[in-house]
Design an enzyme around this catalytic site. Structure first.
Site, PDB file in Angstrom:
ATOM      1  N   ASP A   8       0.822  -1.217   0.000  1.00 60.08           N
ATOM      2  CA  ASP A   8       0.000   0.000   0.000  1.00 60.08           C
ATOM      3  C   ASP A   8       0.849   1.257   0.000  1.00 60.08           C
ATOM      4  O   ASP A   8       0.307   2.361  -0.068  1.00 60.08           O
ATOM      5  CB  ASP A   8      -0.964  -0.004   1.191  1.00 60.08           C
ATOM      6  CG  ASP A   8      -0.286  -0.179   2.529  1.00 60.08           C
ATOM      7  OD1 ASP A   8       0.671  -0.955   2.615  1.00 60.08           O
ATOM      8  OD2 ASP A   8      -0.730   0.455   3.512  1.00 60.08           O
ATOM      9  N   ASP A  34       4.259   3.906   8.648  1.00 59.63           N
ATOM     10  CA  ASP A  34       3.749   2.862   9.539  1.00 59.63           C
ATOM     11  C   ASP A  34       4.709   2.576  10.692  1.00 59.63           C
ATOM     12  O   ASP A  34       5.894   2.294  10.467  1.00 59.63           O
ATOM     13  CB  ASP A  34       3.536   1.576   8.739  1.00 59.63           C
ATOM     14  CG  ASP A  34       2.513   1.755   7.631  1.00 59.63           C
ATOM     15  OD1 ASP A  34       2.147   2.907   7.339  1.00 59.63           O
ATOM     16  OD2 ASP A  34       2.080   0.733   7.067  1.00 59.63           O
TER      17      ASP A  34
END
Length: 303
Positions: A66, A212
């Protein structure tokens, strides 16, 4: 000098209706820097009126899909559209192999140079610098090696008081020295004190991009005192166990990071597809850090 970021994608893991995987476009003095490149990024550029060929630098935080599945399509389209100038890609080393394999089996020979710079995922480093800004990495705590990016403007030269200089008939050849902060002794005996003919330029601004990560004190020093902090906020804090399991952050934790590091403004993004409404994430973050905004696709945020 223009310094702003446009959100192209704000979803985590999978796209959902009206939210695409992660991508951002940083504009510094009309030079464009792409930060991550999730699936559909080139369509988002078209949708929001940006020309992909103006992008010369791409920064990929890590190799979960992603954050980079849109890259091969973007690079291929630039090839088909006749790009000839180099593209600089800063990313984990394995991405170079991934791109080479894609191009090999599609029998694609990219017509422009791709200058690949492998990022160090275990130690902070300065990876790029030009006349406008510098870019440093910092190590995040994710399931696979992952870095954040700190974009810091360069201090601009001092601003000239043009009307005063012209009224006193100061020759223009002295302007560059004045802009550099130099006091001058002119041949006619006049002394020009720099402070009398210039003003200081704007304070350099800092944008930090936290991709992240678990909440981790290890990267806090690298993002201190930024003007705008982007931090992932995948879950509400009620799902802390799930956040820890997947090495992600909650909205509450992202706000705590902003507060601890002295950020001026916080942008939260990388939202789980489970959330149809993002308001609860915003509300949660604002209980800790009031100046929080959602990273909404298509919106440009000044830094």
């Amino acid at each position: 000098m223009k310094f702003e970021v446009t959100i192209l994608g704000s979803s985590s893991a999978t796209p959902v209706y009206n939210r695409n995987p992660t991508a951002q476009l940083l504009n510094c003095n009309e030079k464009f820097y792409l930060i991550d490149c999730g699936e559909g990024t080139q369509q988002q550029l078209i949708r929001y009126g940006f020309k992909a060929n103006k992008i010369d630098y791409i920064f990929i935080s890590h190799l979960h899909g992603d954050h980079y599945f849109g890259l091969i399509g973007l690079l291929s389209s630039l090839h088909l559209n006749g790009r000839i100038k180099p593209m600089y890609i800063f990313a984990p080393a394995a991405l170079e192999e991934i791109l080479a394999l894609q191009f090999k089996h599609s029998e694609t020979v990219i017509r422009y140079p791709i200058e690949f710079v492998a990022t160090q995922t275990d130690t902070p480093a300065r990876i790029f610098e030009n006349a406008d800004l510098s870019v440093d990495t910092f190590v995040l705590n994710h399931r696979i090696p992952c870095t954040g990016f700190s974009f810091v403007q360069k201090k601009r030269l001092r601003k000239l008081m043009i009307e005063k200089l012209e009224s006193e008939e100061i020759p223009v050849e002295y302007y560059p020295l004045l802009k550099r902060g130099v006091d001058l002794d002119l041949p006619d005996g006049r002394v020009l004190l720099n402070a009398d003919y210039t003003t200081d330029s704007e304070r350099p601004r800092k944008y930090c991009y936290c991709s992240d990560t678990l909440f981790d004190e290890g990267y806090l020093e690298s993002i201190k005192n930024c003007d705008t902090l982007y931090h992932e906020a995948t879950f509400l804090h009620e799902m802390l166990d799930r956040a820890n399991q997947t090495h992600h952050t909650t909205a509450l934790q992202a706000a705590e990071v902003a507060k601890i590091t002295g950020a001026v403004k916080l942008l939260i993004g990388h939202f789980s597809s489970r959330y149809k409404s993002l308001q609860p994430l915003l509300d949660e973050a604002r209980t800790v850090f009031e100046d929080t905004e959602l990273a909404i696709e298509g919106i440009t945020y000044p830094i």
